[in-house]
Design an enzyme around this catalytic site. Structure first.
Site, PDB file in Angstrom:
ATOM      1  CE  LYS A  72      61.014 -31.964 -70.622  1.00  0.00           C
ATOM      2  NZ  LYS A  72      61.413 -32.394 -71.981  1.00  0.00           N
ATOM      3  CG  ASP A  75      62.940 -35.264 -70.112  1.00  0.00           C
ATOM      4  OD1 ASP A  75      62.872 -34.888 -71.285  1.00  0.00           O
ATOM      5  OD2 ASP A  75      63.902 -34.969 -69.367  1.00  0.00           O
TER       6      ASP A  75
HETATM    7  N1  GLU Z   1      60.882 -35.472 -73.157  1.00  0.00           N
HETATM    8  C1  GLU Z   1      60.900 -35.581 -74.572  1.00  0.00           C
HETATM    9  C2  GLU Z   1      61.437 -34.314 -75.194  1.00  0.00           C
HETATM   10  O1  GLU Z   1      62.310 -33.690 -74.634  1.00  0.00           O
HETATM   11  C3  GLU Z   1      59.584 -36.078 -75.152  1.00  0.00           C
HETATM   12  C4  GLU Z   1      58.396 -35.216 -74.856  1.00  0.00           C
HETATM   13  C5  GLU Z   1      57.064 -35.814 -75.310  1.00  0.00           C
HETATM   14  O2  GLU Z   1      57.063 -36.858 -75.949  1.00  0.00           O
HETATM   15  O3  GLU Z   1      56.050 -35.193 -75.000  1.00  0.00           O
HETATM   16  O4  GLU Z   1      61.078 -33.888 -76.256  1.00  0.00           O
END
Ligand code: GLU
Length: 452
Positions: free
Chosen positions: A131, A171
């Site tokens: 992340k 996100d």
């Molecule tokens: N931010 C999204 C999540 O919390 C998607 C992450 C992604 O597609 O890599 O899962």
């Protein structure tokens, strides 16, 4: 005696994590929830004994923190802090979104990266956990400021990511526009056109259904939960929080399946619409959001049936199903009590960790169907995984093909949660099910790969 030992192990582990990560309340909250359910499971598996699997999973493989300097429209120099947490690569390249929001800090991103590891494992696709983000506030910024910020952010991040290493996505605060700017800068510096990001536009390697995927996946999961008590979504009332991409996908799919969405919310309060939020209201939501406006009050002003409740959360509204789709810690114990008192049947988390630990426990004690975000919102990252596959084979699948795969994945996650979370009386503890099912695959891969 056995029970006492496990309890003691949990307490010792939590004390260890607390001591190692002071001042990281969100990270601690996420790890605690996993520890409570996974440590008793570890105790039943001899091959996990003494392998320090959870200790290793709670320590990021790598944490990158960097300066993001940029120049605003007034010619003033601004400095933000950028992060990428590369949490776990046991089952695939690091994968997880980028968040631009003033609340971003190490604790928030570590909790998100930790959750992401379990979530990505649940999808069954080969993706590790990561992340990233910055404490940058996109509200009120011009398009050119957003572009310059994304370029400055990627100028550093591009040294640490790649299609076989780490694949970020969007996100909160990072949507299709930001992914475009980030992709452009990566390509310019690295001189490589690769699937290094997901959530891309259709013209340059994006996948159909990716924008809808998180919300659709949540509703597919909710459908499965309701099925376990012989119910479907038709004619049911839904209370949804949030105003962004996830809430939008949820509302679209609920409406399509015959449910009625009564609320949405922004940072300023919530909107109750007795007529239901559907049709042109869904389009207006998208329009407001893409103009950078997330004020629920402005949404309410446009529709006669919509009433704005300033500074309040929507959980006081009576409903069959509640879907928190805004952000972490937005549903507290008092909200859980109100929902249960009003007869809620099912709470399906769409955001990451929207419910506090005591709220979750209240739902579980009252045997309400409750799913944690890491299971029910996994459709977003799962479809990112499908985007990576399409990029690798250099083909684009149709909407139907992607949607069918997404649905299959959500049904599969639901089944895995049931298999590991079913209790003696038949009640499914999805928190336990998701944590154990997510843990097992990562644990097996880590065991096989040695102490690295
Ligand atoms: N931010 C999204 C999540 O919390 C998607 C992450 C992604 O597609 O890599 O899962």
């Amino acid at each position: 005696m056995e029970h006492y030992n496990v309890e003691q192990k949990i307490q010792e582990f939590i004390a260890y994590i607390e001591a190692k990560n002071p001042n990281e309340p969100e990270f601690l909250q996420a790890v605690k929830e996993v520890a409570i359910t996974v440590i008793p499971f570890i105790a039943t598996r001899k091959q996990y004994d003494g392998m320090k699997l959870l200790e290793r999973m709670a320590e990021p493989e790598r944490t990158i923190i960097f300066r993001v300097p940029w120049v605003d429209d007034a010619g003033e120099i601004q400095v933000n802090r950028g992060f990428r947490i590369q949490m776990n690569s046991a089952i695939g390249p690091y994968k997880g979104g980028i968040r631009f929001h003033p609340t971003v800090n190490l604790s928030v991103l570590k909790f998100l990266a930790f959750e992401q590891t379990f979530k990505n494992s649940l999808t069954t696709l080969p993706m590790g956990g990561g992340k990233g983000g910055a404490d940058f506030d996109p509200q009120g910024k011009s398009n050119m400021e957003i572009m310059r910020f994304c370029q400055a952010f990627m100028t550093e991040l591009c040294k640490h990511i790649g299609p076989e290493t780490d694949v970020p996505a969007g996100d909160i605060g990072v949507g299709a526009r930001e992914i475009g700017y980030l992709f452009g800068q990566y390509k310019k510096i690295r001189n490589e056109f690769t699937g290094v990001l997901t959530g891309k536009g259709l013209a340059y390697g994006g996948s159909l259904i990716r924008p809808e995927a998180t919300g659709y996946g949540v509703v597919y999961f909710c459908e499965q939960m309701m099925k376990t008590i012989g119910e479907d979504l038709k004619g049911k009332t839904f209370v949804v929080s949030g105003f962004g991409n996830v809430a939008w996908g949820v509302i679209k799919k609920v409406t399509e399946l015959g449910g009625k969405v009564l609320t949405i919310s922004g940072p300023d309060g919530y909107v109750y619409d007795k007529d239901g939020i559907d049709g042109e209201k869904i389009d207006y939501l998208l329009e407001l959001r893409s103009s950078g406006n997330n004020r629920a009050e402005d949404f309410a002003a446009k529709f006669p049936g919509a009433v704005f409740h300033a500074g309040k959360r929507p959980w006081e509204v009576k409903c069959d199903v509640a879907i928190p789709a805004a952000t972490q810690n937005e549903l507290f114990l008092e909200d859980a009590k109100m929902l249960v008192e009003n007869g809620v049947m099912c709470v399906t988390e769409a955001a990451n960790m929207p419910s506090t630990l005591d709220a979750i426990n209240y739902f579980l004690e009252h045997k309400v169907l409750f799913s944690p975000g890491k299971a029910s919102n996994a459709g977003g990252v799962a479809t990112s995984g499908l985007e990576m596959t399409q990029n690798s084979i250099r083909l684009n699948w149709s909407s139907e093909e992607v949607d069918t795969r997404l649905k299959e994945i959500m049904v599969g996650i639901h089944k895995a949660c049931r298999d590991y979370g079913k209790e003696e009386d038949g009640y499914v503890n999805y928190v336990k099910g998701a944590n154990i099912a997510g843990f097992v695959k990562v644990a097996e891969a880590m065991l096989a790969q040695g102490v690295v």
